[in-house]
Enzyme design. Structure first.
Site, short mmCIF file in Angstrom:
data_model
loop_
_atom_site.label_atom_id
_atom_site.label_comp_id
_atom_site.label_asym_id
_atom_site.label_seq_id
_atom_site.Cartn_x
_atom_site.Cartn_y
_atom_site.Cartn_z
N SER A 52 -3.07 -88.05 20.95
CA SER A 52 -3.39 -86.88 21.31
C SER A 52 -4.61 -86.55 20.48
O SER A 52 -4.54 -86.46 19.19
CB SER A 52 -2.29 -86.06 20.88
OG SER A 52 -2.76 -84.65 21.23
N VAL A 57 -5.75 -87.46 13.04
CA VAL A 57 -6.29 -88.62 12.82
C VAL A 57 -7.32 -88.88 14.33
O VAL A 57 -8.22 -89.41 14.20
CB VAL A 57 -5.10 -89.66 12.85
CG1 VAL A 57 -5.56 -91.13 12.96
CG2 VAL A 57 -4.14 -89.61 11.56
N CYS A 58 -6.82 -88.41 15.22
CA CYS A 58 -7.56 -88.75 16.66
C CYS A 58 -8.71 -87.92 16.55
O CYS A 58 -9.86 -88.36 16.84
CB CYS A 58 -6.56 -88.25 17.85
SG CYS A 58 -5.09 -89.20 17.87
N ASP A 59 -8.63 -86.62 15.91
CA ASP A 59 -9.73 -85.64 15.83
C ASP A 59 -10.89 -86.39 14.96
O ASP A 59 -12.19 -86.30 15.48
CB ASP A 59 -9.53 -84.44 15.09
CG ASP A 59 -10.53 -83.50 15.08
OD1 ASP A 59 -11.41 -83.78 14.04
OD2 ASP A 59 -10.44 -82.22 15.37
N VAL A 62 -12.29 -89.46 17.26
CA VAL A 62 -13.12 -89.17 18.36
C VAL A 62 -14.33 -88.56 17.82
O VAL A 62 -15.70 -88.91 17.98
CB VAL A 62 -12.54 -88.33 19.38
CG1 VAL A 62 -13.49 -87.70 20.38
CG2 VAL A 62 -11.38 -88.86 19.88
#
Length: 164
Positions: A52, A57-59, A62
């Site tokens: 997500s 972590v994804c933020d 990306v």
């Protein structure tokens, strides 16, 4: 294949990508609800599977790729998650994401099915990174052993720079 989510084993559904395989076609949805068929993309591509985009972590992942690929005009970076396109659009606008293309696999799980990234227990994608050359051959494939781990940014970028 098993990976860990917060230390617990979870199962990935399907066959995982391997280096030197040709990537099969799949369809995903952009933040404006338009479909993209992978066969309609060209050049060297980085594909990032994330659970997500609206998690720390994804933020970070990306945002890091958004910064690093801005100086690589011959490489296109795509991030794919199960987030709804509306949420992706809000997140991208809030974070100023301009150099990474964000897509959702919520509708058909097409990417999840061909890449073996679907976590059955969670209904999310695992974290993985792939580099595809201009001939649609996978030149780099890495499924994180722990879903909350970051990919090796330098290895992904180096593979992309060396791909033809």
């Amino acid at each position: 294949m098993k990976v860990k989510f917060k230390g617990n084993d979870v199962e990935l559904k399907g066959k995982q990508f391997a280096v030197n395989e040709t990537i099969p076609d799949f369809t995903v949805t952009d933040p404006n609800m338009n479909s993209l068929s992978f066969k309609d993309t060209t050049g060297v591509r980085i594909l990032l599977a994330v659970p997500s985009i609206d998690t720390s972590v994804c933020d970070l992942e990306v945002a890091t790729f958004n910064d690093k690929v801005k100086d690589l005009p011959n490489i296109t970076c795509y991030t794919i998650s199960m987030d709804l396109p509306f949420a992706q659009a809000r997140w991208c606008a809030a974070k100023g994401i301009e150099n990474v293309k964000i897509y959702s696999d919520y509708k058909d799980r097409s990417f999840a099915d061909v890449s073996g990234t679907y976590i059955k227990e969670l209904g999310l994608l695992t974290r993985a990174a792939f580099v595809i050359d201009s001939g649609n051959r996978i030149v780099y494939a890495d499924y994180m052993e722990e879903v909350s781990s970051q990919p090796n940014f330098d290895q992904v970028l180096e593979a992309a720079k060396n791909a033809k």
